[in-house]
Enzyme design. Structure first.
Site, PDB file in Angstrom:
ATOM      1  N   ASP A 189      -3.278  11.941   7.909  1.00 45.90           N
ATOM      2  CA  ASP A 189      -2.029  11.197   8.316  1.00 45.90           C
ATOM      3  C   ASP A 189      -1.429  12.002   9.438  1.00 45.90           C
ATOM      4  OD1 ASP A 189      -1.842   9.256   6.285  1.00 45.90           O
ATOM      5  OD2 ASP A 189      -1.252  10.830   4.861  1.00 45.90           O
ATOM      6  N   GLU A 216       0.983  -1.089  -0.024  1.00 51.28           N
ATOM      7  CA  GLU A 216      -0.284   0.013  -0.025  1.00 51.28           C
ATOM      8  C   GLU A 216       0.908   1.408   0.126  1.00 51.28           C
ATOM      9  OE1 GLU A 216      -3.876   1.649  -0.162  1.00 51.28           O
ATOM     10  OE2 GLU A 216      -3.138  -0.319  -0.339  1.00 51.28           O
TER      11      GLU A 216
END
Length: 269
Positions: A61, A50
């Protein structure tokens, strides 16, 4: 090209194993080393990759992956470089599923269809757009289908039944099941139980659920598989190894090898 995921999960099921999928940002810390990192992850036993394409504003994030983005961008990496690296890793590993995890702005900036086509040409199997929920995804979904790329959706642990049903019906490849709400990172450990969500996804015949967010230890991988997930994704913990060994390439690659082997071993039932 969702067949690579289908084949992977079928083979793992036969062997009574789960998938271990590391996440890293392409181009972190630089173009040359990035390929070696991906090569090391796969050769150490990662079942799929990924990957992120560096972007200046990664919303979902935590600090670790944001810093990876900054390192890659500061090294001068471009989307073209990222596609070159993807093409190279695909040529070396024809069977491993490769997914991208990115943000809508990056896709829009390149034109949706053009971007998806470039991804397909580089050997990408799936795209997950972190800031586009399933119910807003039609323009991406339609192009994914047309081009032949799996559109992955995130299933939050607090999702309503109707959301889970929609994700199950619209997604392909696999389902990215969040172990908790928030931003990514190992700072906050994954908190089980997700059994109820997994049971619902099974009931709705969703693409295989893979658990992510805060997965940094083999026992968390074991728990995820035990709970009924088909695998686990580890991002911040993988990226941290890169961050902690920026000035020592060999140590970085050795630690990544050890980490992947240990996490993969935890998927064996």
């Amino acid at each position: 090209m969702t067949n690579r995921y289908t084949t992977l999960f079928a083979n793992l099921e036969k062997r009574n194993e789960g998938a271990f999928i590391p996440f890293v940002t392409i181009g972190d810390p630089n173009k040359a080393l990035s390929f070696e990192i991906l090569d090391t992850l796969v050769s150490s036993g990662a079942d799929a990759l990924e990957l992120g394409i560096p972007f200046s504003d990664p919303l979902a994030d935590g600090p670790t992956i944001q810093e990876a983005n900054i390192r890659a961008l500061e090294s001068g990496i471009t989307p073209k470089d990222c596609f070159d690296i993807l093409t190279k890793i695909r040529a070396k590993y024809p069977h491993i599923p490769i997914g991208l995890l990115l943000y809508a702005n990056l896709v829009y900036a390149n034109g949706i269809e053009n971007f998806y086509q470039k991804c397909l040409d580089a050997g990408v199997d799936s795209i997950l757009i972190a800031d586009v929920p399933a119910h807003e995804s039609k323009e991406f979904r339609d192009i994914a289908k047309k081009v032949g790329i799996a559109q992955i959706f995130i299933a939050p642990p607090d999702a309503s039944e109707s959301t889970l049903k929609q994700i199950s019906e619209l997604g392909s490849g696999y389902t990215y099941l969040l172990s908790r709400v928030g931003v990514t990172g190992t700072e906050t450990a994954a908190n089980m139980p997700v059994e109820d969500v997994l049971a619902k996804l099974r009931e709705y015949n969703a693409p295989k659920p893979v658990l992510g967010f805060g997965i940094s230890k083999p026992e968390q991988v074991q728990q995820a598989i035990k709970a009924g997930a088909a695998g686990a994704i580890s991002g911040s913990a993988t990226v941290k190894i890169i961050q902690n060994n920026i000035s020592n390439k060999q140590k970085m690659l050795n630690e990544l090898t050890y980490f992947v082997k240990e996490m993969k071993a935890a998927t064996l039932n």
